[in-house]
Design a protein around this motif. Sequence first.
Motif, PDB file in Angstrom:
ATOM      1  N   SER A   1      -2.397  -3.677  -5.015  1.00  0.00           N
ATOM      2  CA  SER A   1      -3.592  -3.300  -4.257  1.00  0.00           C
ATOM      3  C   SER A   1      -4.203  -4.554  -3.647  1.00  0.00           C
ATOM      4  CB  SER A   1      -4.619  -2.616  -5.165  1.00  0.00           C
ATOM      5  OG  SER A   1      -4.121  -1.381  -5.643  1.00  0.00           O
TER       6      SER A   1
ATOM      7  N   ALA B   1      -7.226   3.724  -6.421  1.00  0.00           N
ATOM      8  CA  ALA B   1      -5.875   4.187  -6.742  1.00  0.00           C
ATOM      9  C   ALA B   1      -5.762   4.581  -8.211  1.00  0.00           C
ATOM     10  CB  ALA B   1      -4.864   3.084  -6.407  1.00  0.00           C
TER      11      ALA B   1
ATOM     12  N   ILE C   1      -0.395  -0.797  -9.928  1.00  0.00           N
ATOM     13  CA  ILE C   1      -1.483  -0.495  -8.991  1.00  0.00           C
ATOM     14  C   ILE C   1      -2.328  -1.732  -8.745  1.00  0.00           C
ATOM     15  CG2 ILE C   1      -3.714   0.693  -8.850  1.00  0.00           C
ATOM     16  CD1 ILE C   1      -2.334   3.205  -9.856  1.00  0.00           C
TER      17      ILE C   1
ATOM     18  N   THR D   1       0.832  -1.207   0.000  1.00  0.00           N
ATOM     19  CA  THR D   1       0.000   0.000   0.000  1.00  0.00           C
ATOM     20  C   THR D   1       0.864   1.252   0.000  1.00  0.00           C
ATOM     21  OG1 THR D   1      -1.749  -1.179   1.188  1.00  0.00           O
ATOM     22  CG2 THR D   1      -1.814   1.225   1.240  1.00  0.00           C
TER      23      THR D   1
END
Length: 410
Positions: free
Chosen positions: A114, A123, A110, A79
């Motif tokens: 994630s 995001a 991403i 994260t």
Amino acid sequence: MTTPADRSVPLLPDNSVWLRGMRWWHVGFYTVLSVVVLVVLLLVDGDWTRAAMLVALGVLATAYPFLTRLQHLGSWRPTAYVVLLVCTVGLSAFLSSYGAILLFVAFPQIWMFSNTPRRGLVATAILCVVVAMGQLNLTGTDPENLRSVGLQVLVSFLGSSMIGLWIYKIIDQSEDRGQLIASLEATRAELAEAHKQQGAMAERERMSREIHDTLAQGFTSIVMLTEAAQARLRRAPTGGGIPGELAAIGETARENLREARALIASAGPSQLQGGDLLGALRRLGEATGRDGRRAEVFLPDVLPPLTSPEQIAVLRCAQEALSNVRRHSHAEEVRLTVDTQGGNLVLMVSDNGRGFPQEDSNGGYGLTSMRTRLAEISGTLAVDSAPGHGTRVTMTVPLAPHATGEIPKP
């Protein structure tokens, strides 16, 4: 279906599809990063701008190996990397239009790092907004730029989200399928072990029946013959008749030795080594009459074709029935008869001994062993007895359709 967020740390096994494919993503990431660095050095104007972009790229490259460990996908590190990635790409977009090149690695990463699809969508949206604001800061906010940048942001968000969600689902299904395969393999191993143990138990049970029906009966006969010889010796000290008893003891001992060797060699009964079931049954009847009782044997000239398991079962059951006569019945007469009735081979052993209550016919290891043997060849066992009225044991074995011809009566 489980998601990475549902799993505890460490999340992924060493053979995870995520981990197997990561090495190529590492190569791709550093390749694109090197291209961006080269572009910044050659094409970006302004020393301050160039230095700021290189510092941001350097921080991202340095943090990447420490924050992108998928074994700990549920921890704070991935994260933190996503936040750093969005900030770096956004800063580069504010400083230079060439900063948008980083979107080639930013969008896939991403979705890699994630924890959930929802976080991936959030995001991605934030990254698109930040990059759009950077482009508008460089090109101005006139209506034409707003439409152009807005369309680019929308297309980028939709494309990244669709591909990201699809890949996320494929990877998740692969992980679930891997877990299912591992579970099936474990279950197959357990079943194989269970079958192995079942086979060992069945073999032990078979050996127990064989020993009971051969060696144990033979030793019982030896004991009975020895006791009879001792009693005769006490009555006639000169030894009259003893040679006959000794000969019977010797023959029984030799028969037991042959049976023991056959069991060790895992062969069939020694009496059947020549395939002569009728001869074996006849010898059983003769052996039953050695201790003074009258033994009658009624056999046909030929038997219908029987498989080896059927012959063994018939012989062993006849042995057990005659052994019970010798040990328990106190009978003076015993009869062994073989016949065919209604497509079945019927073997009957009857005596005029003391008998026993009918309700006791379901007990005892010997009768249970006979029923088990016959059940293995689809046969049945019937016991008819009453105190003082003797016993009749009937063994029925179904014959093959081509072997149902009636046997001539003796």
